[in-house]
Design a protein around this motif. Structure first.
Motif, PDB file in Angstrom:
ATOM      1  N   GLN A 159      51.725  23.840  41.707  1.00  0.00           N
ATOM      2  CA  GLN A 159      51.777  25.004  40.814  1.00  0.00           C
ATOM      3  C   GLN A 159      50.365  25.575  40.726  1.00  0.00           C
ATOM      4  OE1 GLN A 159      54.614  26.290  39.184  1.00  0.00           O
ATOM      5  NE2 GLN A 159      53.261  27.969  38.589  1.00  0.00           N
ATOM      6  N   VAL A 160      50.188  26.784  41.237  1.00  0.00           N
ATOM      7  CA  VAL A 160      48.862  27.401  41.350  1.00  0.00           C
ATOM      8  C   VAL A 160      48.650  28.455  40.269  1.00  0.00           C
ATOM      9  CG1 VAL A 160      47.647  29.133  42.782  1.00  0.00           C
ATOM     10  CG2 VAL A 160      48.468  27.001  43.814  1.00  0.00           C
ATOM     11  N   LEU A 161      47.440  28.528  39.715  1.00  0.00           N
ATOM     12  CA  LEU A 161      47.058  29.712  38.947  1.00  0.00           C
ATOM     13  C   LEU A 161      46.355  30.651  39.928  1.00  0.00           C
ATOM     14  CD1 LEU A 161      47.189  30.811  36.013  1.00  0.00           C
ATOM     15  CD2 LEU A 161      44.756  30.220  35.838  1.00  0.00           C
ATOM     16  N   LEU A 162      46.991  31.797  40.177  1.00  0.00           N
ATOM     17  CA  LEU A 162      46.434  32.798  41.096  1.00  0.00           C
ATOM     18  C   LEU A 162      45.576  33.752  40.271  1.00  0.00           C
ATOM     19  CD1 LEU A 162      46.302  34.117  43.905  1.00  0.00           C
ATOM     20  CD2 LEU A 162      48.482  35.214  43.427  1.00  0.00           C
ATOM     21  N   VAL A 163      44.263  33.623  40.401  1.00  0.00           N
ATOM     22  CA  VAL A 163      43.326  34.375  39.554  1.00  0.00           C
ATOM     23  C   VAL A 163      42.851  35.605  40.316  1.00  0.00           C
ATOM     24  CG1 VAL A 163      41.152  34.256  38.277  1.00  0.00           C
ATOM     25  CG2 VAL A 163      42.624  32.231  38.428  1.00  0.00           C
ATOM     26  N   THR A 164      43.039  36.779  39.708  1.00  0.00           N
ATOM     27  CA  THR A 164      42.683  38.027  40.381  1.00  0.00           C
ATOM     28  C   THR A 164      42.349  39.073  39.322  1.00  0.00           C
ATOM     29  OG1 THR A 164      43.434  39.597  42.072  1.00  0.00           O
ATOM     30  CG2 THR A 164      45.116  38.761  40.573  1.00  0.00           C
ATOM     31  N   ASP A 165      42.269  40.335  39.707  1.00  0.00           N
ATOM     32  CA  ASP A 165      42.087  41.379  38.685  1.00  0.00           C
ATOM     33  C   ASP A 165      43.006  42.553  39.022  1.00  0.00           C
ATOM     34  OD1 ASP A 165      40.834  43.141  40.494  1.00  0.00           O
ATOM     35  OD2 ASP A 165      38.835  42.483  39.945  1.00  0.00           O
ATOM     36  N   PRO A 166      43.179  43.481  38.076  1.00  0.00           N
ATOM     37  CA  PRO A 166      44.175  44.549  38.297  1.00  0.00           C
ATOM     38  C   PRO A 166      43.905  45.386  39.543  1.00  0.00           C
ATOM     39  CG  PRO A 166      43.561  44.428  35.980  1.00  0.00           C
ATOM     40  CD  PRO A 166      42.621  43.512  36.707  1.00  0.00           C
ATOM     41  N   GLY A 167      42.627  45.651  39.851  1.00  0.00           N
ATOM     42  CA  GLY A 167      42.309  46.475  41.016  1.00  0.00           C
ATOM     43  C   GLY A 167      42.698  45.794  42.318  1.00  0.00           C
ATOM     44  N   PRO A 180      32.882  39.142  33.886  1.00  0.00           N
ATOM     45  CA  PRO A 180      33.921  38.419  33.142  1.00  0.00           C
ATOM     46  C   PRO A 180      33.396  37.744  31.873  1.00  0.00           C
ATOM     47  CG  PRO A 180      33.298  37.225  35.130  1.00  0.00           C
ATOM     48  CD  PRO A 180      32.648  38.564  35.213  1.00  0.00           C
ATOM     49  N   ARG A 181      34.211  37.892  30.823  1.00  0.00           N
ATOM     50  CA  ARG A 181      33.824  37.399  29.494  1.00  0.00           C
ATOM     51  C   ARG A 181      34.283  35.965  29.280  1.00  0.00           C
ATOM     52  NH1 ARG A 181      32.882  42.662  30.585  1.00  0.00           N
ATOM     53  NH2 ARG A 181      33.088  44.090  28.838  1.00  0.00           N
ATOM     54  N   SER A 182      33.589  35.297  28.358  1.00  0.00           N
ATOM     55  CA  SER A 182      33.949  33.913  28.050  1.00  0.00           C
ATOM     56  C   SER A 182      35.380  33.822  27.518  1.00  0.00           C
ATOM     57  CB  SER A 182      32.963  33.322  27.048  1.00  0.00           C
ATOM     58  OG  SER A 182      32.830  34.164  25.929  1.00  0.00           O
ATOM     59  N   ARG A 183      35.809  34.810  26.727  1.00  0.00           N
ATOM     60  CA  ARG A 183      37.176  34.710  26.189  1.00  0.00           C
ATOM     61  C   ARG A 183      38.216  34.910  27.294  1.00  0.00           C
ATOM     62  NH1 ARG A 183      38.824  40.027  25.782  1.00  0.00           N
ATOM     63  NH2 ARG A 183      37.136  41.442  25.306  1.00  0.00           N
ATOM     64  N   GLN A 184      37.864  35.654  28.343  1.00  0.00           N
ATOM     65  CA  GLN A 184      38.787  35.788  29.474  1.00  0.00           C
ATOM     66  C   GLN A 184      38.913  34.459  30.210  1.00  0.00           C
ATOM     67  OE1 GLN A 184      36.797  39.078  31.432  1.00  0.00           O
ATOM     68  NE2 GLN A 184      38.011  40.607  30.321  1.00  0.00           N
ATOM     69  N   CYS A 241      35.353  33.715  37.225  1.00  0.00           N
ATOM     70  CA  CYS A 241      36.295  33.378  36.154  1.00  0.00           C
ATOM     71  C   CYS A 241      37.133  32.164  36.572  1.00  0.00           C
ATOM     72  CB  CYS A 241      37.187  34.580  35.857  1.00  0.00           C
ATOM     73  SG  CYS A 241      38.089  34.442  34.312  1.00  0.00           S
ATOM     74  N   ALA A 242      37.572  32.137  37.831  1.00  0.00           N
ATOM     75  CA  ALA A 242      38.374  31.010  38.332  1.00  0.00           C
ATOM     76  C   ALA A 242      37.579  29.708  38.280  1.00  0.00           C
ATOM     77  CB  ALA A 242      38.824  31.297  39.763  1.00  0.00           C
ATOM     78  N   LYS A 243      36.305  29.788  38.644  1.00  0.00           N
ATOM     79  CA  LYS A 243      35.459  28.593  38.563  1.00  0.00           C
ATOM     80  C   LYS A 243      35.362  28.117  37.116  1.00  0.00           C
ATOM     81  CE  LYS A 243      32.382  29.560  42.484  1.00  0.00           C
ATOM     82  NZ  LYS A 243      30.981  29.809  42.872  1.00  0.00           N
ATOM     83  N   GLY A 244      35.204  29.081  36.214  1.00  0.00           N
ATOM     84  CA  GLY A 244      35.118  28.735  34.790  1.00  0.00           C
ATOM     85  C   GLY A 244      36.399  28.100  34.289  1.00  0.00           C
ATOM     86  N   ILE A 245      37.527  28.647  34.707  1.00  0.00           N
ATOM     87  CA  ILE A 245      38.834  28.087  34.304  1.00  0.00           C
ATOM     88  C   ILE A 245      38.938  26.646  34.800  1.00  0.00           C
ATOM     89  CG2 ILE A 245      41.333  28.245  34.677  1.00  0.00           C
ATOM     90  CD1 ILE A 245      40.912  31.346  34.832  1.00  0.00           C
ATOM     91  N   ILE A 274      28.680  33.063  36.830  1.00  0.00           N
ATOM     92  CA  ILE A 274      27.994  33.862  35.806  1.00  0.00           C
ATOM     93  C   ILE A 274      29.058  34.422  34.867  1.00  0.00           C
ATOM     94  CG2 ILE A 274      26.427  35.794  35.382  1.00  0.00           C
ATOM     95  CD1 ILE A 274      25.177  33.557  37.110  1.00  0.00           C
ATOM     96  N   ILE A 275      28.942  34.072  33.604  1.00  0.00           N
ATOM     97  CA  ILE A 275      29.937  34.461  32.594  1.00  0.00           C
ATOM     98  C   ILE A 275      29.224  35.176  31.449  1.00  0.00           C
ATOM     99  CG2 ILE A 275      31.704  33.588  30.994  1.00  0.00           C
ATOM    100  CD1 ILE A 275      32.385  33.047  33.963  1.00  0.00           C
ATOM    101  N   THR A 276      29.839  36.252  30.940  1.00  0.00           N
ATOM    102  CA  THR A 276      29.233  36.978  29.821  1.00  0.00           C
ATOM    103  C   THR A 276      29.605  36.329  28.495  1.00  0.00           C
ATOM    104  OG1 THR A 276      29.232  39.059  31.047  1.00  0.00           O
ATOM    105  CG2 THR A 276      29.118  39.218  28.650  1.00  0.00           C
TER     106      THR A 276
END
Ligand SMILES: [Fe+2]
Length: 379
Positions: free
Chosen positions: A38-46, A77-81, A108-112, A156-158
């Motif tokens: 089961q994968v979390l596929l991390v991407t963005d809307p664009g 990418p923000r910390s809350r994201q 963000c994926a690395k942070g997750i 790098i995370i904001t």
């Protein structure tokens, strides 16, 4: 002046990567090889709109790997994201992460990954080697040619609370495999091509003059500068040319291998501070600072800067002038003031940059007043 010796102890860390046309379609095979169910596929809307997340999803499905998409990610990418993605990872009972996109989704994926394995807030990992528990398997598929998050030990995370970016540096952030495919680069808009290309150039230059550089990183840094100097202007003129796009991707790969191991310097420390305070594009921040840091650093690594100047060409008297001419040929002509930076913000920007881990490897030791002066020149 930093005295370097070929006998200085150095390490070199690199992920497995596959480079070439169609590489992104190998995502499913490698996810299965890593035992992902089961994968979390991390991407963005664009990236999703451009179709690349869908193409990777198809590859996962064909390999019999289920996935959940997480795309609530902005630029810088923000910390809350990251923490929202961590919740999605845990709620989905995922056992692997596939990141598709530019530096923002990959960071963000690395942070997750590290937040979910350690069950801690992402902001607690700030600094070097502060990740105690390995992250789940991570596959990175870059759709830009610049961040090099697909090969680096950096995320790098904001930090929204403090309006600044934090740098997390750890071997646990190196992806398990990266799939480097030139085709997604063809959907990058012009501005993103320029900004990510200037990020590549900044990575390569800072790694080459870093006081943690080594013969291994020098090879990659110089090749990255050579490639980007020739391929970036050409790729902007012919954005659908896959050969040129591939050259910019190779430049980013070389620059990533260099800076992931030699680290960076004042350009990135100051760009992180700027990007955190003003939410500006990372590559653009670098582009507006690069020549000013080169001029300030020159005496501390003059031979190396002269070599960079030779490769950049532009027929200018100094390497800094060569870098300035190069960015202008790419259409980057504004100043920091023109992107909204105010003179009275400089002391706080300099203080944050002074504390950034990237400043440690700058070839010249800079005091806050020196950093303020450099911001002033770029204003
Ligand atoms: Fe960068």
């Amino acid at each position: 002046m930093i005295q370097r010796s070929q006998f200085d102890l150095r390490k070199f860390v690199a992920p497995e990567f596959i480079c070439g046309y169609g590489a992104l379609h190998l995502a499913g095979r490698y996810a299965r090889n890593f035992g992902m169910k089961q994968v979390l596929l991390v991407t963005d809307p664009g990236v999703r709109a451009a179709g690349w997340a869908g193409a990777v999803g198809e590859s996962l499905t064909e390999a019999g790997v289920s996935f959940t998409v997480f795309d609530a990610i902005s630029a810088n990418p923000r910390s809350r994201q990251v923490m929202a993605g961590t919740e999605a990872y845990l709620a989905g009972e995922c056992n692997g992460i596939v990141a598709v996109g530019g530096g923002s989704p990959m960071d963000c994926a690395k942070g997750i990954g590290i937040a979910s394995s350690s069950m801690r807030d992402i902001l607690t990992f700030e600094g070097v080697d502060r990740v105690p528990v390995p992250a789940p398997p991570l596959i990175c598929i870059p759709t830009t040619a610049g961040s090099s998050a697909d090969v680096s030990q950096f995320a790098i995370i904001t930090d929204e609370g403090r309006k600044r970016k934090i740098a997390i540096v750890s071997k646990t952030l190196v992806p398990d495999i990266s799939l480097l495919d030139p085709e997604p680069l063809t959907t990058m808009p012009r501005e993103l091509t320029v900004d990510t290309g200037m990020d590549t150039l900044s990575h390569a230059i800072e790694a080459y003059v870093s006081n943690a550089s080594s013969p291994m990183t020098d090879v990659h840094a110089l090749e990255a500068i050579r490639l980007i100097a020739s391929a970036l202007p050409a790729a902007m003129a012919e954005p659908d040319d896959l050969n040129l796009r591939f050259s910019t991707l190779l430049a980013s790969l070389h620059a990533g291998l260099a800076f992931s191991n030699a680290s960076l310097g004042a350009v990135h420390a100051m760009a992180h501070s700027l990007g955190g305070a003003y939410d500006l594009a990372h590559g653009r921040c670098n582009a507006l600072l690069l020549e000013h840091v080169m001029a300030a650093n020159y005496d501390a690594a003059s031979g190396r800067y002269d070599r960079i100047g030779e490769i950049l060409g532009q027929g200018r008297a100094t390497p800094a002038e060569g870098a300035a001419a190069f960015r202008k040929t790419l259409g980057i002509t504004e100043t920091l003031a023109e992107v909204g930076v105010r003179v009275d913000a400089i002391p706080a920007l300099a203080a944050a940059a002074h504390a950034d881990p990237c400043m440690v490897t700058n070839p010249r030791s800079l005091a806050c007043e020196d950093i303020e002066r450099i911001y002033g020149h770029a204003l």
